[in-house]
Design a protein around this motif. Structure first.
Motif, PDB file in Angstrom:
ATOM      1  N   HIS A 119       0.831  -1.200   0.000  1.00  0.00           N
ATOM      2  CA  HIS A 119       0.000   0.000   0.000  1.00  0.00           C
ATOM      3  C   HIS A 119       0.868   1.254   0.000  1.00  0.00           C
ATOM      4  CE1 HIS A 119      -2.762   3.070   1.724  1.00  0.00           C
ATOM      5  NE2 HIS A 119      -3.622   2.465   0.931  1.00  0.00           N
ATOM      6  N   ALA A 141      -9.490   3.447  -3.396  1.00  0.00           N
ATOM      7  CA  ALA A 141      -9.340   2.089  -2.851  1.00  0.00           C
ATOM      8  C   ALA A 141      -9.142   1.072  -3.973  1.00  0.00           C
ATOM      9  CB  ALA A 141     -10.535   1.707  -1.980  1.00  0.00           C
ATOM     10  N   ALA A 162      -5.524   4.702   4.938  1.00  0.00           N
ATOM     11  CA  ALA A 162      -6.213   4.100   3.798  1.00  0.00           C
ATOM     12  C   ALA A 162      -7.719   4.110   4.011  1.00  0.00           C
ATOM     13  CB  ALA A 162      -5.741   2.663   3.601  1.00  0.00           C
ATOM     14  N   SER A 180     -17.660   3.899   4.272  1.00  0.00           N
ATOM     15  CA  SER A 180     -16.352   3.383   4.666  1.00  0.00           C
ATOM     16  C   SER A 180     -16.255   3.290   6.172  1.00  0.00           C
ATOM     17  CB  SER A 180     -15.234   4.276   4.125  1.00  0.00           C
ATOM     18  OG  SER A 180     -15.374   5.601   4.596  1.00  0.00           O
ATOM     19  N   LEU A 218     -11.239   2.548   3.882  1.00  0.00           N
ATOM     20  CA  LEU A 218     -11.636   1.142   3.902  1.00  0.00           C
ATOM     21  C   LEU A 218     -13.135   1.021   3.655  1.00  0.00           C
ATOM     22  CD1 LEU A 218      -9.627  -0.110   7.032  1.00  0.00           C
ATOM     23  CD2 LEU A 218      -8.968  -0.239   4.608  1.00  0.00           C
ATOM     24  N   PHE A 266      -8.326  -2.551  -3.129  1.00  0.00           N
ATOM     25  CA  PHE A 266      -9.280  -3.305  -2.305  1.00  0.00           C
ATOM     26  C   PHE A 266      -9.836  -4.483  -3.100  1.00  0.00           C
ATOM     27  CE2 PHE A 266     -13.573  -3.985  -0.507  1.00  0.00           C
ATOM     28  CZ  PHE A 266     -13.254  -4.119   0.841  1.00  0.00           C
ATOM     29  N   LEU A 307     -14.367   7.998   1.044  1.00  0.00           N
ATOM     30  CA  LEU A 307     -14.183   7.250  -0.199  1.00  0.00           C
ATOM     31  C   LEU A 307     -15.190   7.696  -1.244  1.00  0.00           C
ATOM     32  CD1 LEU A 307     -12.749   4.945  -1.706  1.00  0.00           C
ATOM     33  CD2 LEU A 307     -14.396   3.359  -0.695  1.00  0.00           C
TER      34      LEU A 307
END
Length: 404
Positions: A240, A301, A351, A373, A353, A304, A378
């Motif tokens: 990442h 993301a 990050a 998230s 999520l 992901f 996001l």
């Protein structure tokens, strides 16, 4: 303190960048890891080396991880994908004679217009006794499925109207030059190499087929998550961090020089740099054009592992293998992608999520959409399929029934 060693198999492609840069830029060492990279030339070898314990993880085409878990073509081995190494990044490159028949101007083709022209040429070639032949990197690859999806949607029947064969990415330009194939669908830098050699012309990029198409993943045996869970978490964090640096324009040239080394891609630095910067040279000696989201990384993301991505790949696997939909197989396929591991590894970081593990694929328009998230903010951007079909992972059977 001794570092934990992780052996990762890879093919010489730009989207192998994250494990390479995690090693070379110190992100792995910062997580207490020593990454040893094992270079191969075919996806079958990358897979076999992983399954027989010669490597701990692999840079892998996403469908191959799913096919392995389903026992397609070999005994079943439970697999896990806790991290996506990138979206998009492939192109469809035509031989110069074929490009002269179907392309106009100096721009990328329109999938529908180009498809209609290609359909006419394919019919004429079949009548003459020699079908058009396209090369893809593996039967179970996103390249194969993107190419087939496009062809079928424009009325060209794969395996009937055209022939699709396998070629190693590094030899794809050679296959074009030798006249063995009329077109290739491969990852960078090998489309760019074909163009620079004067043996091919880039007609489409796969981001035109599916704007956020899942491409390479970090794959491992499911047992590795149990045996080395903490190491896997640290590896995800290192990857990442490498992804965040990869998208920084200030690092582009230095990263391209690293990736181009003989131990990694063994390719021209300029071709690698163009791919990193979303710049595509369509014909030999032309000025590269900017193609938004050509090689999509880090943002939104992108790393992901959405279970719905795995579900779409399974739908194409069933479609092109000619097997009936199986709810049990669909569950296994989606279970290969492990968003839970991704979330656990990056909890407490910066990050974003997603709180969902699956979504409607191909339904987000140009304006984007906010996504729920559990950490961070996001916004997901446009992810359309070129034929405007959306994919509902909860109705794979209905989706398959509606395809041409």
């Amino acid at each position: 303190m001794a570092l934990d060693r992780v052996r990762i198999g890879f093919l010489p492609l730009v989207d192998a960048a994250l494990p390479i840069l995690a090693r070379e830029r110190g992100f792995a060492e910062a997580e207490g890891l020593e990454i040893e990279l094992v270079r191969d030339m075919t996806w079958a070898t990358v897979r076999d080396r992983l399954l027989y314990g010669h490597t701990d993880a692999a840079h892998m085409v996403a469908p191959l991880a799913i096919a392995t878990a389903l026992g397609r073509g070999r005994p079943t081995v439970p697999m896990a994908v806790p991290f996506v190494l990138g979206l998009n990044g492939n192109a469809i490159t035509l031989s110069l004679p074929l490009a002269a028949q179907v392309m106009e101007g100096d721009a990328l083709g329109d999938p529908v217009v180009l498809g209609a022209r290609l359909k006419a040429v394919a019919a004429a070639r079949t009548s003459a006794g020699r079908r058009l032949r396209f090369g893809v990197v593996h039967r179970y690859s996103s390249h194969n499925y993107m190419l087939r999806y496009w062809l079928a949607a424009v009325g060209i029947r794969p395996d009937t109207d055209v022939e699709i064969v396998t070629t190693s990415p590094t030899f794809a330009a050679d296959a074009l030059a030798a006249g063995e194939v009329d077109g290739i669908c491969v990852g960078e830098p090998w489309n760019g190499v074909a163009v620079d050699r004067g043996v091919g012309r880039i007609a489409l990029v796969t981001a035109q087929v599916w704007r956020r198409g899942v491409e390479k993943v970090l794959a491992m045996r499911a047992a590795t998550l149990v045996e080395r869970g903490d190491v896997v978490h640290r590896l995800i964090r290192a990857l990442h961090a490498a992804a965040a640096q990869f998208v920084d324009p200030a690092t582009r040239e230095a990263n391209a020089a690293i990736l181009a080394r003989p131990a990694y891609l063994d390719a021209p630095v300029d071709a690698v740099s163009r791919a990193i910067g979303d710049r595509v040279r369509l014909v030999q000696d032309a000025v590269p054009i900017h193609v938004p989201d050509f090689m999509f990384q880090y943002r939104e993301a992108a790393n992901f592992p959405w279970r719905s991505q795995a579900a779409w790949l399974y739908s194409q696997m069933a479609r092109w293998d000619g097997t009936a939909f199986s709810a049990e197989e669909a569950d296994v396929a989606q279970g290969v992608f492990r968003p839970d591991v991704y979330r656990a590894a990056l909890a407490g970081s910066d990050a974003p999520l997603p709180n969902a593990s699956s979504k409607l694929e191909g339904a987000i328009g140009a304006d984007g959409i906010g996504a729920g998230s559990t950490q961070g903010r996001l916004i997901l951007g446009r992810d359309a399929f070129f034929d405007k079909r959306a994919f509902d992972p909860d109705d794979i059977e209905g989706y398959l029934a509606g395809l041409p």
